[in-house]
Enzyme design. Structure first.
Site, PDB file in Angstrom:
ATOM      1  N   GLU A  81       0.764  -0.822  -0.220  1.00 59.79           N
ATOM      2  CA  GLU A  81      -0.078   0.728  -0.239  1.00 59.79           C
ATOM      3  C   GLU A  81       1.282   1.519  -0.117  1.00 59.79           C
ATOM      4  OE1 GLU A  81      -2.119   0.960   4.159  1.00 59.79           O
ATOM      5  OE2 GLU A  81      -1.793  -1.266   4.039  1.00 59.79           O
ATOM      6  N   CYS A 113      -3.384  -4.261   4.755  1.00 59.11           N
ATOM      7  CA  CYS A 113      -2.663  -4.800   4.546  1.00 59.11           C
ATOM      8  C   CYS A 113      -2.451  -6.543   4.582  1.00 59.11           C
ATOM      9  CB  CYS A 113      -2.193  -5.252   6.739  1.00 59.11           C
ATOM     10  SG  CYS A 113      -1.708  -3.328   7.214  1.00 59.11           S
ATOM     11  N   HIS A 236      -1.798 -10.519  11.925  1.00 58.72           N
ATOM     12  CA  HIS A 236      -1.261  -9.336  11.874  1.00 58.72           C
ATOM     13  C   HIS A 236      -1.241  -8.607  13.112  1.00 58.72           C
ATOM     14  CE1 HIS A 236      -1.291  -5.473   9.776  1.00 58.72           C
ATOM     15  NE2 HIS A 236      -2.413  -5.234  10.662  1.00 58.72           N
TER      16      HIS A 236
HETATM   17  P1  HMG Z   1      -3.943   5.611  21.574  1.00 56.74           P
HETATM   18  O1  HMG Z   1      -5.251   6.778  21.629  1.00 56.74           O
HETATM   19  O2  HMG Z   1      -2.939   6.645  21.125  1.00 56.74           O
HETATM   20  O3  HMG Z   1      -4.416   5.230  22.341  1.00 56.74           O
HETATM   21  O4  HMG Z   1      -4.389   4.828  19.990  1.00 56.74           O
HETATM   22  P2  HMG Z   1      -4.759   4.525  24.139  1.00 56.74           P
HETATM   23  O5  HMG Z   1      -5.220   5.942  24.877  1.00 56.74           O
HETATM   24  O6  HMG Z   1      -6.536   3.692  23.368  1.00 56.74           O
HETATM   25  O7  HMG Z   1      -4.084   2.986  24.419  1.00 56.74           O
HETATM   26  C1  HMG Z   1      -2.940   2.625  22.993  1.00 56.74           C
HETATM   27  C2  HMG Z   1      -2.893   1.759  25.132  1.00 56.74           C
HETATM   28  O8  HMG Z   1      -2.429   1.769  26.519  1.00 56.74           O
HETATM   29  C3  HMG Z   1      -4.269   1.244  26.124  1.00 56.74           C
HETATM   30  O9  HMG Z   1      -4.490  -0.606  26.103  1.00 56.74           O
HETATM   31  C4  HMG Z   1      -4.020   1.700  27.458  1.00 56.74           C
HETATM   32  O10 HMG Z   1      -4.702   0.890  27.682  1.00 56.74           O
HETATM   33  C5  HMG Z   1      -2.604   2.466  26.891  1.00 56.74           C
HETATM   34  P3  HMG Z   1      -5.926  -0.916  25.613  1.00 56.74           P
HETATM   35  O11 HMG Z   1      -6.803  -0.900  27.220  1.00 56.74           O
HETATM   36  O12 HMG Z   1      -6.480  -0.957  24.552  1.00 56.74           O
HETATM   37  O13 HMG Z   1      -5.362  -2.413  26.069  1.00 56.74           O
HETATM   38  N1  HMG Z   1      -1.748   2.709  28.188  1.00 56.74           N
HETATM   39  C6  HMG Z   1      -1.246   2.349  29.329  1.00 56.74           C
HETATM   40  N2  HMG Z   1      -0.687   1.266  29.884  1.00 56.74           N
HETATM   41  C7  HMG Z   1       0.702   1.230  30.320  1.00 56.74           C
HETATM   42  N3  HMG Z   1       0.857   3.058  30.753  1.00 56.74           N
HETATM   43  C8  HMG Z   1       0.304   3.878  30.528  1.00 56.74           C
HETATM   44  C9  HMG Z   1      -0.640   3.847  29.519  1.00 56.74           C
HETATM   45  N4  HMG Z   1      -1.701   5.351  29.215  1.00 56.74           N
HETATM   46  C10 HMG Z   1      -2.479   3.807  28.002  1.00 56.74           C
HETATM   47  N5  HMG Z   1       0.596   4.574  31.549  1.00 56.74           N
HETATM   48  C11 HMG Z   1      -4.459   3.206  18.857  1.00 56.74           C
HETATM   49  C12 HMG Z   1      -3.775   3.767  19.925  1.00 56.74           C
HETATM   50  C13 HMG Z   1      -3.844   2.198  18.380  1.00 56.74           C
HETATM   51  C14 HMG Z   1      -6.007   3.098  17.861  1.00 56.74           C
HETATM   52  C15 HMG Z   1      -3.582   5.033  17.961  1.00 56.74           C
HETATM   53  O14 HMG Z   1      -2.357   4.368  17.695  1.00 56.74           O
HETATM   54  C16 HMG Z   1      -4.247   4.313  16.384  1.00 56.74           C
HETATM   55  O15 HMG Z   1      -4.634   4.955  15.542  1.00 56.74           O
HETATM   56  N6  HMG Z   1      -3.194   3.667  15.309  1.00 56.74           N
HETATM   57  C17 HMG Z   1      -2.805   3.168  13.682  1.00 56.74           C
HETATM   58  C18 HMG Z   1      -4.470   2.516  13.797  1.00 56.74           C
HETATM   59  C19 HMG Z   1      -3.602   0.927  13.978  1.00 56.74           C
HETATM   60  O16 HMG Z   1      -2.795   0.522  14.145  1.00 56.74           O
HETATM   61  N7  HMG Z   1      -5.145  -0.311  14.269  1.00 56.74           N
HETATM   62  C20 HMG Z   1      -4.860  -1.667  14.253  1.00 56.74           C
HETATM   63  C21 HMG Z   1      -6.337  -1.729  13.778  1.00 56.74           C
HETATM   64  S1  HMG Z   1      -6.217  -2.103  12.189  1.00 56.74           S
HETATM   65  C22 HMG Z   1      -4.942  -3.055  11.755  1.00 56.74           C
HETATM   66  O17 HMG Z   1      -4.469  -3.433  11.949  1.00 56.74           O
HETATM   67  C23 HMG Z   1      -4.855  -2.530   9.449  1.00 56.74           C
HETATM   68  C24 HMG Z   1      -3.646  -1.812   9.844  1.00 56.74           C
HETATM   69  O18 HMG Z   1      -2.363  -2.166   9.508  1.00 56.74           O
HETATM   70  C25 HMG Z   1      -3.946  -0.874   8.380  1.00 56.74           C
HETATM   71  C26 HMG Z   1      -3.745  -2.026   7.324  1.00 56.74           C
HETATM   72  O19 HMG Z   1      -4.753  -2.898   6.808  1.00 56.74           O
HETATM   73  O20 HMG Z   1      -3.510  -1.257   5.780  1.00 56.74           O
HETATM   74  C27 HMG Z   1      -3.714  -0.378  10.905  1.00 56.74           C
END
Ligand code: HMG
Length: 421
Positions: A81, A113, A236
């Site tokens: 991609e 992906c 993935h």
């Molecule tokens: P965010 O809102 O910054 O993070 O976005 P959050 O608030 O959800 O926190 C992440 C995790 O850290 C959480 O864990 C928190 O609790 C934890 P969870 O509750 O989910 O288990 N956390 C902590 N842990 C320890 N100590 C602390 C602390 N603070 C928080 N102090 C998000 C995170 C992944 C959404 C963002 O980075 C993002 O948008 N990423 C891009 C999209 C993505 O990767 N999506 C994945 C699924 S889609 C996919 O896999 C396809 C893709 O590869 C693309 C394709 O297909 O081409 C993306």
């Protein structure tokens, strides 16, 4: 006929970023990135390391480490991609650099992906159909994941490529071709419009879409295969914690029971993740998301480190592409796999990279927006980025991309000479 992965190798850019340093500069608790997302390091591609460069390097590693005769390759599919052209596919550059036979099909596929998994599925069917006439298929996943600085997606970036040879009587992993599940649905969870170098994501929704797709693909798989015992489950992994979420969901689906928060069942599923998934995520934690190749990085990890002694050879592979398309497969790890993989120790490739400072990383992000434009030779000059050898992208002249194999006696140095573009 037995069909599967006969050879596999990867390539990464020459530089990486430390996730704790990124967290500190962004004013975030480092534990969020290292424990919350599970990432330790992030691969960063300079302007002269584009998706073509990463693909060619992965393919060259494969040919060298597995003693592959390029004349035996009859099909090249590049899943990406991070296309460099709306018309010309990355596969033809790979075809040229590997000096493959002119009587070879070569093309590019796209579905976020999932693009490379689509190539693996098509290549498997090509061999099973008997139309390959003894030839092998080279499938390459190559991508640079970019969301940009100060975005929620920033800690889930990365870059790299994985090359795989699909053949009959494979040395590494035999696919259980009669047992497969797949799932597709139009969702707006992640996308990258033609005018943007950076992806857009509805991050939390994308996690939901991923887990729904896992259920859709796994339920179809179970109709064809029943409930199989799996020694390892590979997913993935856009970030390591996603694999944990996916595995908990898989255990729920297998038991047809959704776990309550803080329940003993949930704790047991997390322990199971520690045994059957986490051991194979070291490369992912040190490279970040490489989109199409991310699932296959954990496969490399598993094939190199091996399954626990006495474990059944059956493992699962789950591919997810946003937008969305998902596929759930199982395969059998071949007895000689680990011996072959030891020729390509992944830890060495990762340890050889140089660490970037945050300003150096931010300069690279800024320069990336100009690297594809006409007259980008100055931006893409390798010595500007502290790179002195290798197969590299040297910029765009007369609207044509220039690639060259540079040879140098000086080793790669950290980006001391880096200046703002
Ligand atoms: P965010 O809102 O910054 O993070 O976005 P959050 O608030 O959800 O926190 C992440 C995790 O850290 C959480 O864990 C928190 O609790 C934890 P969870 O509750 O989910 O288990 N956390 C902590 N842990 C320890 N100590 C602390 C602390 N603070 C928080 N102090 C998000 C995170 C992944 C959404 C963002 O980075 C993002 O948008 N990423 C891009 C999209 C993505 O990767 N999506 C994945 C699924 S889609 C996919 O896999 C396809 C893709 O590869 C693309 C394709 O297909 O081409 C993306």
């Amino acid at each position: 006929m037995s069909v599967g992965i006969d050879a596999i190798a990867f390539s990464v850019p020459q530089f990486y970023l430390d996730m704790e340093e990124l967290a500190k500069i962004r004013g975030v608790d480092p534990l969020k990135f290292t424990k919350g997302l599970g990432q330790r390091e992030m691969a960063v591609a300079t302007p002269c390391e584009d998706s073509v460069v990463l693909a060619v390097n992965a393919a060259r590693n494969l040919v060298a480490h597995f003693e592959v005769n390029p004349d035996e390759i009859g099909l090249v599919i590049v899943g990406t991609e991070t296309s460099v052209d709306q018309s010309k596919p990355i596969s033809v550059y790979v075809h040229e650099q590997l000096q493959l036979s002119p009587n070879c099909r070569a093309f590019e596929t796209k579905h976020a992906c999932y693009g490379a998994m689509a190539g693996v599925a098509m290549a498997t069917d090509w061999i099973l159909s008997g139309r390959a006439n003894g030839k092998k298929a080279l499938i390459i996943a190559t991508d640079i994941a970019r969301y940009g600085a100060h975005t929620p997606g920033e800690p889930t970036q990365g870059a790299g490529a994985v090359a795989m040879l699909i053949d009959k009587n494979p040395r590494l992993l035999e696919f259980e071709v009669e047992k497969q599940g797949y799932y597709s649905k139009q969702v707006m969870d992640f996308w990258r419009p033609n005018y943007s170098k950076e992806a857009f994501a509805d991050g939390h929704y994308s996690i939901q879409c991923y887990l729904e797709s896992l259920a859709g693909a796994y339920n179809m798989y179970r109709e064809t295969a029943g409930r199989e015992e799996l020694s390892a489950c590979l997913y993935h992994s856009p970030f390591v914690k996603m694999a944990q979420k996916a595995h908990v969901r898989l255990v729920e689906l297998q038991g047809e029971n959704d776990f309550a928060e803080k329940s003993p069942e949930l704790a047991a599923a997390v322990r199971d993740y520690a045994n059957r998934v986490a051991p194979y995520l070291e490369i992912n934690a040190r490279v970040g998301n490489i989109y199409t190749g991310s699932l296959f990085l954990s496969l490399i990890n598993l094939l190199e480190d091996g399954l626990p002694t006495g474990a059944s050879p059956r493992i699962s592979l789950f591919s997810y592409g946003s937008g969305c398309m998902a596929e759930f497969w199982t395969g059998l790890v071949m007895p000689e796999a680990q011996r072959w993989m030891k020729r390509h120790p992944f830890r060495q490739s990762l340890d050889q990279r140089a660490k970037l400072s945050i300003p150096q990383y931010e300069n690279i992000l800024e320069a990336a927006g100009q690297a594809d434009k006409e007259g980008s030779e100055e931006i893409c000059n390798p010595s500007r980025w502290g790179i002195h050898d290798g197969f590299l992208y040297l910029g765009n002249r007369n609207h044509q991309r220039i690639y060259q194999n540079l040879l140098s006696t000086s080793s790669t140095k950290p980006l001391a000479a880096l200046s703002a573009p």
